[in-house]
Design an enzyme around this catalytic site. Structure first.
Site, short mmCIF file in Angstrom:
data_model
loop_
_atom_site.label_atom_id
_atom_site.label_comp_id
_atom_site.label_asym_id
_atom_site.label_seq_id
_atom_site.Cartn_x
_atom_site.Cartn_y
_atom_site.Cartn_z
N ASP A 14 0.79 -1.23 0.00
CA ASP A 14 0.00 0.00 0.00
C ASP A 14 0.83 1.29 0.00
O ASP A 14 0.31 2.35 0.25
CB ASP A 14 -0.99 0.00 1.17
CG ASP A 14 -0.30 -0.02 2.51
OD1 ASP A 14 -1.00 -0.02 3.52
OD2 ASP A 14 0.94 -0.03 2.55
N HIS A 217 26.75 4.41 -16.92
CA HIS A 217 25.52 4.68 -16.17
C HIS A 217 25.69 4.42 -14.68
O HIS A 217 24.77 3.95 -14.01
CB HIS A 217 24.34 3.88 -16.75
CG HIS A 217 23.87 4.41 -18.06
ND1 HIS A 217 23.05 3.71 -18.91
CD2 HIS A 217 24.12 5.58 -18.69
CE1 HIS A 217 22.82 4.44 -19.99
NE2 HIS A 217 23.47 5.57 -19.88
N ASP A 234 26.15 13.77 -14.48
CA ASP A 234 25.19 13.72 -15.58
C ASP A 234 23.81 13.77 -14.93
O ASP A 234 23.39 12.80 -14.29
CB ASP A 234 25.39 12.42 -16.38
CG ASP A 234 24.51 12.34 -17.62
OD1 ASP A 234 23.57 13.14 -17.75
OD2 ASP A 234 24.77 11.45 -18.46
N ASP A 245 19.38 17.38 -20.00
CA ASP A 245 20.29 16.22 -19.90
C ASP A 245 21.72 16.74 -20.08
O ASP A 245 22.25 16.76 -21.18
CB ASP A 245 19.93 15.20 -20.99
CG ASP A 245 20.85 13.98 -20.96
OD1 ASP A 245 21.64 13.84 -20.01
OD2 ASP A 245 20.77 13.17 -21.91
N HIS A 324 29.88 4.85 -26.73
CA HIS A 324 28.48 5.23 -26.99
C HIS A 324 28.36 6.15 -28.21
O HIS A 324 29.36 6.45 -28.87
CB HIS A 324 27.86 5.88 -25.74
CG HIS A 324 28.58 7.10 -25.24
ND1 HIS A 324 28.45 8.33 -25.81
CD2 HIS A 324 29.44 7.27 -24.19
CE1 HIS A 324 29.18 9.22 -25.14
NE2 HIS A 324 29.80 8.59 -24.16
N HIS A 328 21.25 11.89 -28.60
CA HIS A 328 19.90 11.33 -28.80
C HIS A 328 18.89 12.46 -28.77
O HIS A 328 19.16 13.53 -28.20
CB HIS A 328 19.60 10.31 -27.69
CG HIS A 328 19.93 10.84 -26.32
ND1 HIS A 328 19.07 11.64 -25.62
CD2 HIS A 328 21.05 10.72 -25.54
CE1 HIS A 328 19.64 11.97 -24.46
NE2 HIS A 328 20.84 11.44 -24.39
N HIS A 335 15.67 10.07 -23.50
CA HIS A 335 15.94 9.50 -24.82
C HIS A 335 14.60 9.59 -25.54
O HIS A 335 13.76 8.71 -25.44
CB HIS A 335 16.42 8.05 -24.72
CG HIS A 335 17.78 7.94 -24.08
ND1 HIS A 335 18.39 6.76 -23.81
CD2 HIS A 335 18.65 8.90 -23.68
CE1 HIS A 335 19.58 6.99 -23.25
NE2 HIS A 335 19.75 8.27 -23.15
N GLU A 358 27.11 14.77 -26.83
CA GLU A 358 27.76 14.28 -25.62
C GLU A 358 28.96 13.35 -25.87
O GLU A 358 28.93 12.19 -25.46
CB GLU A 358 26.75 13.60 -24.71
CG GLU A 358 25.87 12.55 -25.37
CD GLU A 358 24.91 11.90 -24.37
OE1 GLU A 358 25.39 11.41 -23.34
OE2 GLU A 358 23.70 11.89 -24.62
N ARG A 380 33.08 13.30 -19.91
CA ARG A 380 31.99 13.49 -20.88
C ARG A 380 31.52 14.93 -20.74
O ARG A 380 31.47 15.46 -19.61
CB ARG A 380 30.83 12.51 -20.62
CG ARG A 380 29.65 12.72 -21.56
CD ARG A 380 28.66 11.54 -21.61
NE ARG A 380 27.93 11.32 -20.39
CZ ARG A 380 28.16 10.34 -19.53
NH1 ARG A 380 29.14 9.46 -19.77
NH2 ARG A 380 27.45 10.21 -18.43
N1 GLY Z 1 21.78 10.78 -19.09
C1 GLY Z 1 21.62 9.75 -20.02
C2 GLY Z 1 22.24 10.10 -21.28
O1 GLY Z 1 23.04 11.00 -21.34
O2 GLY Z 1 21.92 9.53 -22.29
MN MN Z 2 23.23 12.56 -19.91
MN MN Z 3 22.25 12.13 -22.95
#
Ligand code: GLY
Ligand code: MN
Ligand code: MN
Length: 416
Positions: A14, A217, A234, A245, A324, A328, A335, A358, A380
């Protein structure tokens, strides 16, 4: 089109935690309650129909106010509203004359079962016509295309989410010094978000000191920030369902070491080159490729990789340090929705598309192929841009990223 709310998440029998409406349902209605379904029938009467929770004095005592069907009709400009428990009874008739249905399956199993039973009932009620099931298309793809190009009203919220995020990053920089904990820095970010009207963060906070910055992450956020280490943050505030972001990386003690500074300057140069390259007509995939190419040059110049660039890139060796993509779409979801490839072609940028830039370099702490002083460095730098008719607007430019500016700011604010 049918769009449903998410299931309500309950942590234990609950005690709930704050509910966030499905982005598409919010985009179409601004309605925030769970257990709600919108049926949109363009050109028909009624055109908009919603199914929502009934008013319930007892439940409202526990969980708070509900609009109820009458309230939703009145306050949200919906043509016709019914209690959600009447969905199976009422909705089949709303499908009359419909040739195809737009609905996203597999987001909410409970809503899926309800919608499928309505589709089935509608078919059965047609008698022995031999009629098959309605063709079901993906509503999220359709709505994603709408959400990808931001309206002026959306940009007001997105810019504000970006600015709140930027100011919070600045406050976190000022707060940081050797001995503070990552969690305390997270608290400074959260305090600044909430103080400026943000209801929640757009995604999990990443406050990563030292070699934790090489975990993309990382969100344990449970270490002490050490003298001599970098801190990568981040984090983004959500405002009215739009999120910033931002990533910044800076030294905990306010002074870059030579190696930290060398890596940082390379990433910063690439980040600025890519932001400067953004304009309508540029294909998003080109930005990805440019990021990978420029960062490979950087790795060669730093002496972290050696050999022929073509060989390195075709063997994906650069991905060891840059695993990466360049960014995005950004909007209601961090995202955000929208196709990256349309009609089998990587899509060109158009005005009012918003996205992140990024680039980063992450050198594993146990990488014995590089000089010791480079090991464990993770950098980054992430900004949020909007495509303009001639270039782009950087919506997160008010948070410093030049080395000289960072060195002036870090550790100059309130101390714990
Ligand atoms: N904070 C998640 C990314 O930068 O994609
Ligand atoms: Mn980010
Ligand atoms: Mn990002």
């Amino acid at each position: 089109m049918i769009v449903a709310s998410h299931p309500e998440h309950i942590r234990n029998h609950d005690v709930g935690y704050p509910y966030r409406q499905d982005s598409n349902l919010y985009y179409l209605t601004a309605f925030e309650e769970p257990e709600s379904i919108l049926v949109f029938r363009p050109g028909k009467t009624p055109e908009t129909v919603m199914f929502v929770r009934r008013r319930d004095r007892e439940r409202e005592t526990w969980d708070g106010f509900r609009y109820g069907p009458e309230g939703v009709e009145k306050e949200f400009g919906i043509d016709r509203c019914y209690p959600i428990d009447e969905f199976e009874k009422v909705a089949p008739s709303l499908l009359a004359g419909v040739e195809s249905l737009y609905y996203r399956l597999h987001k909410n199993p409970e809503a899926d079962a309800r919608v499928m039973s309505v589709v089935d009932k509608y078919r059965a009620e047609g008698g022995r016509t031999g009629r098959g099931l309605l063709a079901i298309h993906d509503a999220d793809e359709l709505l994603g295309e709408m959400r990808l190009i931001k309206s002026e009203e959306e940009l007001v919220d997105l810019r504000e989410a970006c600015e709140i995020s930027a100011q919070a990053h600045l406050a976190a920089m000022k707060f940081t010094r050797p001995g503070v904990t990552e969690r305390q820095v997270q608290g400074v970010l959260a305090y600044n978000f909430y103080s400026k009207g943000s209801a929640r963060e757009g995604y999990n906070y990443i406050v990563a000191s030292g070699h934790s910055a090489t975990t993309l992450h990382y969100n344990f956020n449970d270490q002490v920030c050490q003298d001599g280490d970098l801190l990568l943050i981040d984090a983004g505030a959500e405002l009215n369902y739009y999120t910033g972001d931002i990533t910044r990386t800076f030294p905990v003690n306010g002074r870059f070491t030579d190696e930290q500074g060398l890596v940082y300057e390379k990433v910063l140069k690439v980040q600025k080159q890519i932001v400067d390259f953004v304009k309508p007509g540029v294909v998003f995939k080109e930005l990805h490729e440019m990021g990978a190419s420029l960062l490979t040059d950087a790795l060669l110049e730093l002496g972290l990789l050696s050999g022929r660039k073509e060989d390195i890139m075709s063997a994906n060796q650069h991905r060891r340090y840059y695993p990466h993509g360049i960014g995005h779409w950004l909007g209601m979801d961090v995202h955000d929705a929208g196709l990256y490839v349309k009609n089998n072609e990587p899509r060109p940028l158009e005005p009012n598309m918003c996205f992140t830039v990024e680039p980063g370099l992450y050198i594993p702490a146990d990488d014995e192929s590089v000089p010791k002083k480079f090991r464990g460095i993770g950098v980054r730098i992430e900004d949020n841009v909007r495509v303009t008719p001639n270039g782009c607007e950087n919506m997160t430019s008010s948070v410093p990223k030049e080395i000289s500016d960072l060195e002036k700011v870090v550790g100059t604010g309130w101390a714990p």
